[in-house]
Design a protein around this motif. Structure first.
Motif, PDB file in Angstrom:
ATOM      1  N   GLY A  46      -2.151   5.461  -8.292  1.00  0.00           N
ATOM      2  CA  GLY A  46      -2.554   4.237  -8.977  1.00  0.00           C
ATOM      3  C   GLY A  46      -3.920   4.439  -9.605  1.00  0.00           C
ATOM      4  N   ALA A  66       1.146   4.112 -13.012  1.00  0.00           N
ATOM      5  CA  ALA A  66       0.911   5.150 -12.007  1.00  0.00           C
ATOM      6  C   ALA A  66       1.172   6.492 -12.666  1.00  0.00           C
ATOM      7  N   LYS A  79      -0.522  -2.995  -7.982  1.00  0.00           N
ATOM      8  CA  LYS A  79      -1.592  -2.424  -7.145  1.00  0.00           C
ATOM      9  C   LYS A  79      -2.543  -3.492  -6.616  1.00  0.00           C
ATOM     10  N   ALA A  95      -0.460   6.355  -4.369  1.00  0.00           N
ATOM     11  CA  ALA A  95       0.244   5.076  -4.444  1.00  0.00           C
ATOM     12  C   ALA A  95       1.034   4.748  -3.181  1.00  0.00           C
ATOM     13  N   ILE A  99       0.129   1.623  -0.576  1.00  0.00           N
ATOM     14  CA  ILE A  99       1.000   0.476  -0.320  1.00  0.00           C
ATOM     15  C   ILE A  99       1.251   0.323   1.170  1.00  0.00           C
TER      16      ILE A  99
END
Length: 269
Positions: A46, A66, A79, A95, A99
């Motif tokens: 990201g 991304a 994001k 990424a 998350i």
């Protein structure tokens, strides 16, 4: 007679879900995974997140792109997420790992509220997020860094506050605005020119969109507003009423105004 097992569980009880996992199932923590030996292949990253304060609240916004090396891995990634009712965070960096950390942080705050019967203070939230980023230091040293921007409304002081972090989990309070990610240098330059102390919420949204637009103009890893695909940044505001995601309809109107004003400036130049 008291059950010894019950007494043991009572001594092990904690308001931190992360501590609970560390004690009982450490392998489930995102930063405790075992990496394969040798070279780590490229993974989606990201990019740019911006945050700024305005009277009565704070705002966090992130682009939707991304990248994986020089390839666009996704144009639709989100994001920026609500952490709880009064705080949001955006994360740049690896990424998938980012998350997972966001989800863990959301559960951490929900678990604390259920155990303690009250919301964790904003400083407490910021500290716990820093501890999670510190726990990821081993991954970061292998190239899988996660860098958050955290913002929330402080119910005690009645103001919005911003926090940035480094890969060691170091926490720094930002007074006006900040940006992280590959396009942060360009976004920060725009924020310095456009931010002012008396912004309205609508004006704050426009400033964040302008900053992401400038970042996308100079950083190939940052995706700007995309009217063809109807893709807009993810933007959250947080104030005394709680966190709110700005609708795509509102963002489309703001993006249209920015494009039109820049087109007019280009024709007049």
């Amino acid at each position: 007679m008291q059950d010894p097992a019950a007494g043991h569980l009572a001594t092990q009880a904690t308001s931190s879900f992360t501590e609970h996992l560390q004690r009982s199932r450490p392998e489930l923590l995102p930063f405790n995974q075992t990496l394969p030996a040798g070279h780590i292949p490229p993974v989606p990253h990201g990019t740019t997140i911006v945050a700024l304060s305005y009277p009565g609240g704070v705002l966090v916004a992130g682009d939707r792109r991304a990248t994986m090396g020089n390839v666009i891995a996704s144009r639709h990634i989100e994001k920026v997420f609500p952490a709880d009712e009064y705080s949001v965070l955006g994360i740049a960096g690896t990424a998938g790992l980012a998350i997972d950390i966001i989800r863990l942080f959301q559960v951490e705050l929900e678990h604390y509220e259920k155990i303690e019967g009250t919301l964790l203070s904003l400083d407490g939230k910021a500290n716990r997020l820093g501890a999670m980023i510190r726990g990821n230091l081993g991954m970061a040293m292998q190239g899988l860094a996660v860098i958050p921007l955290f913002a929330g409304f402080d119910l005690v002081s009645g103001v919005g506050r911003l926090f940035s972090y480094d890969v060691t989990g170091g926490r720094y309070e930002e007074i006006e605005h900040h940006s992280v990610g590959s396009g942060s240098v360009f976004a920060r330059g725009a924020l310095k020119k456009l931010w002012r102390p008396n912004l309205t919420e609508d004006e704050a949204v426009a400033v964040a969109m302008e900053a992401l637009y400038d970042a996308a103009d100079d950083d190939s890893a940052t995706g700007g507003p995309d009217p063809v695909r109807q893709l807009w940044p993810v933007v959250y505001t947080v104030n005394r009423a709680g966190a709110r995601r700005i609708s795509e309809r509102e963002l489309a109107a703001v993006a249209g105004s920015i494009v039109e004003s820049r087109a007019v400036a280009g024709r007049e130049a």
